[in-house]
Design a protein around this motif. Sequence first.
Motif, PDB file in Angstrom:
ATOM      1  N   VAL A 131       2.463   1.727  -3.470  1.00 25.29           N
ATOM      2  CA  VAL A 131       1.487   2.223  -4.450  1.00 25.29           C
ATOM      3  C   VAL A 131       1.219   3.704  -4.214  1.00 25.29           C
ATOM      4  O   VAL A 131       1.117   4.492  -5.172  1.00 25.29           O
ATOM      5  CB  VAL A 131       0.179   1.405  -4.379  1.00 25.29           C
ATOM      6  CG1 VAL A 131      -0.917   2.062  -5.227  1.00 25.29           C
ATOM      7  CG2 VAL A 131       0.421  -0.019  -4.844  1.00 25.29           C
ATOM      8  N   ARG A 132       1.117   4.112  -2.949  1.00 27.83           N
ATOM      9  CA  ARG A 132       0.893   5.533  -2.646  1.00 27.83           C
ATOM     10  C   ARG A 132       2.056   6.390  -3.113  1.00 27.83           C
ATOM     11  O   ARG A 132       1.858   7.483  -3.664  1.00 27.83           O
ATOM     12  CB  ARG A 132       0.683   5.711  -1.136  1.00 27.83           C
ATOM     13  CG  ARG A 132      -0.677   5.239  -0.645  1.00 27.83           C
ATOM     14  CD  ARG A 132      -0.735   5.247   0.871  1.00 27.83           C
ATOM     15  NE  ARG A 132      -1.937   4.592   1.370  1.00 27.83           N
ATOM     16  CZ  ARG A 132      -2.120   4.220   2.626  1.00 27.83           C
ATOM     17  NH1 ARG A 132      -1.152   4.435   3.517  1.00 27.83           N
ATOM     18  NH2 ARG A 132      -3.239   3.641   2.999  1.00 27.83           N
ATOM     19  N   LEU A 133       3.278   5.904  -2.898  1.00 33.91           N
ATOM     20  CA  LEU A 133       4.455   6.652  -3.359  1.00 33.91           C
ATOM     21  C   LEU A 133       4.470   6.756  -4.888  1.00 33.91           C
ATOM     22  O   LEU A 133       4.856   7.795  -5.439  1.00 33.91           O
ATOM     23  CB  LEU A 133       5.735   5.974  -2.860  1.00 33.91           C
ATOM     24  CG  LEU A 133       6.010   6.074  -1.359  1.00 33.91           C
ATOM     25  CD1 LEU A 133       7.215   5.213  -0.976  1.00 33.91           C
ATOM     26  CD2 LEU A 133       6.250   7.521  -0.941  1.00 33.91           C
ATOM     27  N   GLN A 183       0.824  -1.206   0.000  1.00 30.95           N
ATOM     28  CA  GLN A 183       0.000   0.000   0.000  1.00 30.95           C
ATOM     29  C   GLN A 183       0.863   1.262   0.000  1.00 30.95           C
ATOM     30  O   GLN A 183       0.567   2.228  -0.714  1.00 30.95           O
ATOM     31  CB  GLN A 183      -0.938   0.019   1.216  1.00 30.95           C
ATOM     32  CG  GLN A 183      -2.030  -1.041   1.196  1.00 30.95           C
ATOM     33  CD  GLN A 183      -1.566  -2.369   1.768  1.00 30.95           C
ATOM     34  OE1 GLN A 183      -0.372  -2.595   1.974  1.00 30.95           O
ATOM     35  NE2 GLN A 183      -2.522  -3.261   2.008  1.00 30.95           N
ATOM     36  N   VAL A 184       1.919   1.241   0.799  1.00 26.41           N
ATOM     37  CA  VAL A 184       2.821   2.399   0.863  1.00 26.41           C
ATOM     38  C   VAL A 184       3.509   2.613  -0.482  1.00 26.41           C
ATOM     39  O   VAL A 184       3.611   3.742  -0.978  1.00 26.41           O
ATOM     40  CB  VAL A 184       3.875   2.209   1.981  1.00 26.41           C
ATOM     41  CG1 VAL A 184       4.944   3.323   1.915  1.00 26.41           C
ATOM     42  CG2 VAL A 184       3.208   2.211   3.346  1.00 26.41           C
ATOM     43  N   THR A 241       1.415  11.886  -9.839  1.00 25.33           N
ATOM     44  CA  THR A 241       0.686  13.135  -9.594  1.00 25.33           C
ATOM     45  C   THR A 241       1.620  14.334  -9.767  1.00 25.33           C
ATOM     46  O   THR A 241       1.231  15.360 -10.349  1.00 25.33           O
ATOM     47  CB  THR A 241       0.083  13.146  -8.174  1.00 25.33           C
ATOM     48  OG1 THR A 241      -0.778  12.015  -8.015  1.00 25.33           O
ATOM     49  CG2 THR A 241      -0.712  14.420  -7.926  1.00 25.33           C
ATOM     50  N   VAL A 291       1.777   6.756  -6.798  1.00 26.50           N
ATOM     51  CA  VAL A 291       0.718   7.719  -7.135  1.00 26.50           C
ATOM     52  C   VAL A 291       1.240   9.149  -6.957  1.00 26.50           C
ATOM     53  O   VAL A 291       0.973  10.029  -7.790  1.00 26.50           O
ATOM     54  CB  VAL A 291      -0.537   7.478  -6.265  1.00 26.50           C
ATOM     55  CG1 VAL A 291      -1.530   8.631  -6.419  1.00 26.50           C
ATOM     56  CG2 VAL A 291      -1.201   6.160  -6.644  1.00 26.50           C
ATOM     57  N   VAL A 292       1.987   9.376  -5.890  1.00 26.97           N
ATOM     58  CA  VAL A 292       2.583  10.705  -5.664  1.00 26.97           C
ATOM     59  C   VAL A 292       3.518  11.066  -6.816  1.00 26.97           C
ATOM     60  O   VAL A 292       3.515  12.204  -7.303  1.00 26.97           O
ATOM     61  CB  VAL A 292       3.347  10.738  -4.321  1.00 26.97           C
ATOM     62  CG1 VAL A 292       4.188  12.017  -4.194  1.00 26.97           C
ATOM     63  CG2 VAL A 292       2.377  10.653  -3.153  1.00 26.97           C
TER      64      VAL A 292
END
Length: 314
Positions: free
Chosen positions: A145-147, A142-143, A153, A149-150
């Motif tokens: 994937v979030r990184l 999860q971490v 973005t 996405v950042v």
Amino acid sequence: MDSLRDGNHTAVTEFILLGLTHDPVLRVFLFIIILCIYLVTICGNLCTILLIRVSTQLHHPMYFFLSNLAFADMIFSSSVTPNMLINFLVDKNRISYHGCCIQLDTVAFFGAVECFLLAAMAYDRFVAICNPLLYSTKMSTQVCVRLLVVAYTSGCFSASSFTVSFFSLVFCGHNTVNHFFCDFAPLREVACSEDSVLILLSPFTAGSILMFTVIVIAVSYIYILITILKMRSTEGRHKAFSTCTSHLTAVALFYGTVMFIYLMPKSSYSTDQNKVISVFYMVVIPMLNPIIYSLRNYEMKGALKRQLGRKRFP
């Protein structure tokens, strides 16, 4: 037609890219060299992605980011190199007004993505070396994937800022760009007017991304260095440092050239020097990254040998 009448101005509808050189012999030589580099770039990065995909021992956060870095390198290089190769074969390399904007935005997008991926990889090394017991928690799927996405973005913000700045430029007929791709600085030189506020948006966004990611990488490696120096075992120090050498090499190459191009005063170097450094930054580095991670990474070399062994002895 490369321009249309618009009131008192001649609105540019396409640009002519001057490329690297006008020497016909040198153009042929550069075409062959850069074509070979581009083919190695595509093959090397594709092999990196496929190797990480099929090798279960490489299904770790570091290699998750590396596979995305390889993808970003391929698109980053492909946004410029094919057009540059065409430039060597034609007298005048023309690119449409909107095509120029798309090329500029693609470079801005994947340049920002690469910055954040390198920062994420530095953070991964920091957690692995400084907090190994918490690694599985702090670098969970999860971490990661979030990184990611950042990273993408930030690429959107970067591309959007360059789009706004590009459309704030007014071109009044002069459409010859002294570069091999639609870089923002040479475009400003041929513009007859610009919005003084909007024109600052792209350098502000690019500078903010560079500064933020450099700080993340620097802080991560400061803590890594402190942790390594505290280790009593020489073998432990060597093993910990060896996991960072590939990434440090990639960071030094990427940020060194980017900062030289965009942070050095323009009066201190010529346009031709800028072109040469841009070739290294946009063409050579995407080729070097898979080589660096293959030659200096024991896990990558081990996974490659195992896959090759399976092909020989199924």
